[in-house]
Motif scaffolding. Structure first.
Motif, PDB file in Angstrom:
ATOM      1  N   THR A  26       0.810  -1.180   0.111  1.00 14.63           N
ATOM      2  CA  THR A  26      -0.127  -0.071   0.049  1.00 14.63           C
ATOM      3  C   THR A  26       0.730   1.119  -0.145  1.00 14.63           C
ATOM      4  O   THR A  26       0.128   2.434   0.070  1.00 14.63           O
ATOM      5  N   ASN A  30       5.115  -0.047  -3.994  1.00 14.72           N
ATOM      6  CA  ASN A  30       4.610  -1.100  -4.446  1.00 14.72           C
ATOM      7  C   ASN A  30       5.169  -1.764  -5.575  1.00 14.72           C
ATOM      8  O   ASN A  30       5.627  -2.860  -5.497  1.00 14.72           O
ATOM      9  N   ARG A 129      -7.308   5.290  -1.274  1.00 12.86           N
ATOM     10  CA  ARG A 129      -7.596   3.899  -0.680  1.00 12.86           C
ATOM     11  C   ARG A 129      -6.905   3.097   0.078  1.00 12.86           C
ATOM     12  O   ARG A 129      -6.505   3.699   1.243  1.00 12.86           O
ATOM     13  N   SER A 131      -3.647   2.164  -0.603  1.00 10.21           N
ATOM     14  CA  SER A 131      -2.207   2.867  -0.574  1.00 10.21           C
ATOM     15  C   SER A 131      -2.224   4.004   0.087  1.00 10.21           C
ATOM     16  O   SER A 131      -2.872   4.860  -0.346  1.00 10.21           O
ATOM     17  N   SER A 204      -1.933   6.420 -10.220  1.00  9.50           N
ATOM     18  CA  SER A 204      -2.639   5.330 -10.424  1.00  9.50           C
ATOM     19  C   SER A 204      -1.778   4.153 -10.457  1.00  9.50           C
ATOM     20  O   SER A 204      -1.997   2.985 -10.428  1.00  9.50           O
ATOM     21  N   THR A 207       0.237   3.415  -7.066  1.00 11.43           N
ATOM     22  CA  THR A 207      -0.774   3.180  -5.909  1.00 11.43           C
ATOM     23  C   THR A 207      -2.207   2.677  -6.465  1.00 11.43           C
ATOM     24  O   THR A 207      -2.340   2.594  -7.616  1.00 11.43           O
ATOM     25  N   ASP A 208      -3.013   2.350  -5.537  1.00  7.48           N
ATOM     26  CA  ASP A 208      -4.542   2.073  -6.015  1.00  7.48           C
ATOM     27  C   ASP A 208      -5.518   3.068  -5.719  1.00  7.48           C
ATOM     28  O   ASP A 208      -6.845   2.953  -5.910  1.00  7.48           O
ATOM     29  N   HIS A 225      -7.366   4.673 -13.157  1.00  6.50           N
ATOM     30  CA  HIS A 225      -7.381   3.729 -12.168  1.00  6.50           C
ATOM     31  C   HIS A 225      -6.463   2.474 -12.556  1.00  6.50           C
ATOM     32  O   HIS A 225      -6.702   2.106 -13.665  1.00  6.50           O
ATOM     33  N   ARG A 226      -5.829   2.051 -11.744  1.00  4.33           N
ATOM     34  CA  ARG A 226      -4.751   0.805 -11.949  1.00  4.33           C
ATOM     35  C   ARG A 226      -3.899   1.194 -13.223  1.00  4.33           C
ATOM     36  O   ARG A 226      -3.745   0.156 -14.236  1.00  4.33           O
ATOM     37  N   SER A 267      -9.445 -10.705  -4.445  1.00  6.27           N
ATOM     38  CA  SER A 267      -8.667  -9.643  -5.010  1.00  6.27           C
ATOM     39  C   SER A 267      -7.348 -10.034  -4.551  1.00  6.27           C
ATOM     40  O   SER A 267      -6.319  -9.803  -5.518  1.00  6.27           O
TER      41      SER A 267
END
Length: 646
Positions: A26, A30, A129, A131, A204, A207-208, A225-226, A267
């Motif tokens: 997180t 990462n 979130r 992270s 993104s 991190t998440d 996102h991602r 997940s």
């Protein structure tokens, strides 16, 4: 029970590693942590597995000695990232209290984004979130206010001091504004996307976080996102998109816990598998590295006595520096214990027994302790240590050889005739040898010097079986203790004994049979009228002799012997005929002597039941003989003329 404990340890390690990786991933490091995990799995566990399967002992030894140093080096190299992660640990527990999504504050964010897009005022909003975004928050100005549409619009007003940076939301709180985000290094960003889009994509990727971007040129709304950037299909649907990405509406606590656990497990399936592999590898590495001490029993064997150059399981084969020299311990082939220290994996590869060779290179060696450091082990494993158990190393003794010629006698043999057919017996006095009884013996001087006529060499017992008949040929072998002591037959190298196994002879007694005067020559049948047997020769005295028909160990008065003897005598009385043939009278004038003959009317071999013999017991060696004890010839007497005419 042991397997259960092993599985429990692996599960505990899996949980601990997974919790640690879940926390560490997180952080903004990462990708670095993910790369580190792959390095550990591939570099340490993979290499260890390869070295174990392929038995690369040197590589395994290097891994055992360097793994600890590698871990320490990684801690030093990644000290800043680890310190940052540990520092965030306390912050995360407090900051997560308001992270659950709520439709009300999401609606306020969506309203502010729509209004900013309509006015084409650029905006960059990051939703924290799992992270932590503390490193990003530190680059901006602290706000610490609840989310509202007016607040967000004022923060991104073109005339404001904080409108160029990003706003970070932590749940329902606006944590900071004017923050600087890391830029994406990807080259696939469309040309119409500017720095805000690259910054949103960069955050993104590391991190998440979910990042909403409003283009200042076009008013287009995008969501990062991602590591992927997508455009909002309809600004009116922005609230629903954000709700889906942030987790939807709040559920009741009872309903939320199972769902959250299942979602987290699903997940994290890949991370769980990686944690399990890493835990299994760590446990296997630790299990194989645990040092143990195991005792092994070995026998110190003289190579010259066995004639072998390779040891067997549980042996240390001692090889002398030259021929004619024997090396042994003071007590012969001595059995001793060796304590072997090594890891569990190393000891497992050793198996159940040791095999080694102690070769003496120095021709001047005169004896001394057997040093395990000079033993060449058949299964050589680096890092394993060997030492003698109490009372210490055995002492080796050097012994020179000697030669002596001796004569082997039948009395020197040990013959086991317990399984020989009881109707047969061993004639020890008739034993003879081939090629001859004079044998040259070679061996250690302490053994050979003691051999003489009173102390002959011992041979292995000769065991005869029920099928042995006649002259049995047997190869003689020196006794096992003399062979192990190094004694051998040199000239000749092989000696054979011929042992007579003959049927037992018994005299059953004497009988009398009437002698008949016959003429077996038809042309001379008239002689019967002129000759007669004298009165003293009309009865013959006979002795019945058997060979192999009555057991040697049977008592004379036993029922079996008495009944069989009576049956044999009765058969002889009924079936043996004794006669003299006048046709054999000499042609010369005055000759009167003729021989006495015996003939069987019925062959005794054809009637074993009449002899009280079991069926199928007769062979070629059994005999039934009748000896004529009275005169073998008789002088016939001429009959007077008056008797001839009668």
């Amino acid at each position: 029970m042991q397997t259960t404990l092993w599985v429990l340890q692996v599960l505990i390690l899996t949980i601990g590693i997974h919790v640690f990786l879940r926390f560490v991933r997180t952080t903004r490091g990462n990708p670095l942590i993910r790369g580190l995990l792959l390095s550990i799995l591939g570099g340490v566990v993979g290499l260890w597995w390869i070295s174990t399967v392929l038995r690369l002992e040197e590589l395994e030894f290097i891994l055992e000695g360097s793994t600890g140093y590698v871990v320490i080096a990684l801690v030093i190299v990644f000290q800043p990232e680890l310190r940052r992660a540990i520092a965030q640990l306390g912050e995360r527990s407090a900051s997560r209290r308001d992270t659950d999504p709520n439709a009300e504050w999401i609606a306020k964010v969506a309203e502010a984004v729509r209004l900013l897009a309509e006015r084409r005022e650029g905006a960059l909003i990051a939703f924290e979130r799992e992270s932590s975004l503390n490193t990003v928050i530190e680059t901006g100005s602290s706000i610490g206010a609840r989310v509202s549409a007016r607040l967000l619009q004022s923060l991104f007003h073109p005339g404001g001091a904080l409108h160029d940076g990003a706003v970070v939301l932590r749940g329902t709180q606006v944590v900071a504004a004017g923050c600087i985000l890391p830029l994406s290094k990807g080259k696939k960003l469309p040309p119409d996307k500017g720095t805000r889009h690259r910054a949103a994509l960069g955050l993104s990727e590391e991190t998440d976080a979910i990042v909403v971007v409003v283009s200042e040129e076009t008013g287009e709304i995008s969501i990062a996102h991602r590591g992927r950037l997508s455009s909002a299909s309809d600004p009116r649907d922005l609230e629903a998109q954000l709700s889906d990405l942030l987790g939807g509406k709040r559920r009741s606590r009872a309903a939320r816990v199972p769902f959250a656990l299942l979602r987290a497990a699903w997940s994290d399936l890949g991370w769980l598998a990686g944690s399990f592999l890493l835990a299994s590898g760590a446990w296997f590495t630790a299990h194989q590295s645990i040092q143990e001490q195991r005792p092994f029993v070995v026998t110190i064997v003289d190579g010259a006595a066995t004639g072998r150059r390779a040891p067997r399981d549980g042996e240390i084969l001692v090889l002398a520096p030259r021929e004619g020299v024997r090396v042994h311990t003071k007590s012969g082939n001595e059995r001793r214990r060796i304590l072997v220290t090594g890891s569990k994996g190393q000891l497992r590869r050793l198996g159940l027994a040791l095999r080694g060779t102690f070769e003496i290179q120095d021709e001047g060696f005169e004896g001394g302790p057997l040093d395990l450091a000079n033993v060449r082990w058949e299964e050589s494993i680096a890092g394993v240590s060997y030492r003698w158990d109490r009372p210490g190393p055995p002492e080796l003794v050097i012994e020179r050889s000697m030669t002596k010629r001796l004569q082997v006698r039948p009395a020197d043999l040990t013959i086991d005739a317990s399984r020989v057919d009881p109707r047969f017996t061993v004639r020890s006095e008739a034993i003879h040898f081939d090629p001859g009884p004079d044998i040259e013996f070679v061996g250690p001087s302490r053994i050979v010097s003691q051999l003489d006529a009173e102390h002959p060499p011992r041979f292995e017992p000769v065991r005869l079986g029920p099928a042995d008949r006649g002259e049995v040929r047997v190869r003689l072998e020196l006794s096992e203790d003399l062979t192990e002591a190094g004694l051998r037959m040199e000239s000749p190298a092989q000696l054979f004994a011929f042992i007579p196994v003959l049927p037992v002879e018994r005299e059953l007694g004497s009988i009398r049979r009437e002698v008949a005067l016959v003429c077996l020559v038809p042309e001379k049948s008239g002689l019967l009228d002129g000759w007669a047997l004298p009165a003293s020769a009309q009865t013959a005295r006979l002795t019945v002799i058997t060979s192999g028909l009555i057991p040697a160990d049977a008592a004379p008065n036993s029922t079996t012997v008495v009944e069989r003897t009576a049956a044999i005598l009765r058969f002889v009385q009924e079936n043996l005929r004794v006669f003299a043939d006048v046709g054999e009278l000499p042609e010369s004038e005055g000759g009167r002597a003729v021989p006495i003959h015996m003939v069987w009317m019925k062959q005794w071999r054809d009637s074993p039941e009449e002899l009280e013999l079991p069926a199928g017991t007769l062979g070629e060696w059994e005999r039934l003989e009748v000896r004529l004890d009275s005169q073998s010839t008789v002088l016939l007497e001429p009959l007077p003329p008056t008797e001839k005419n009668q």
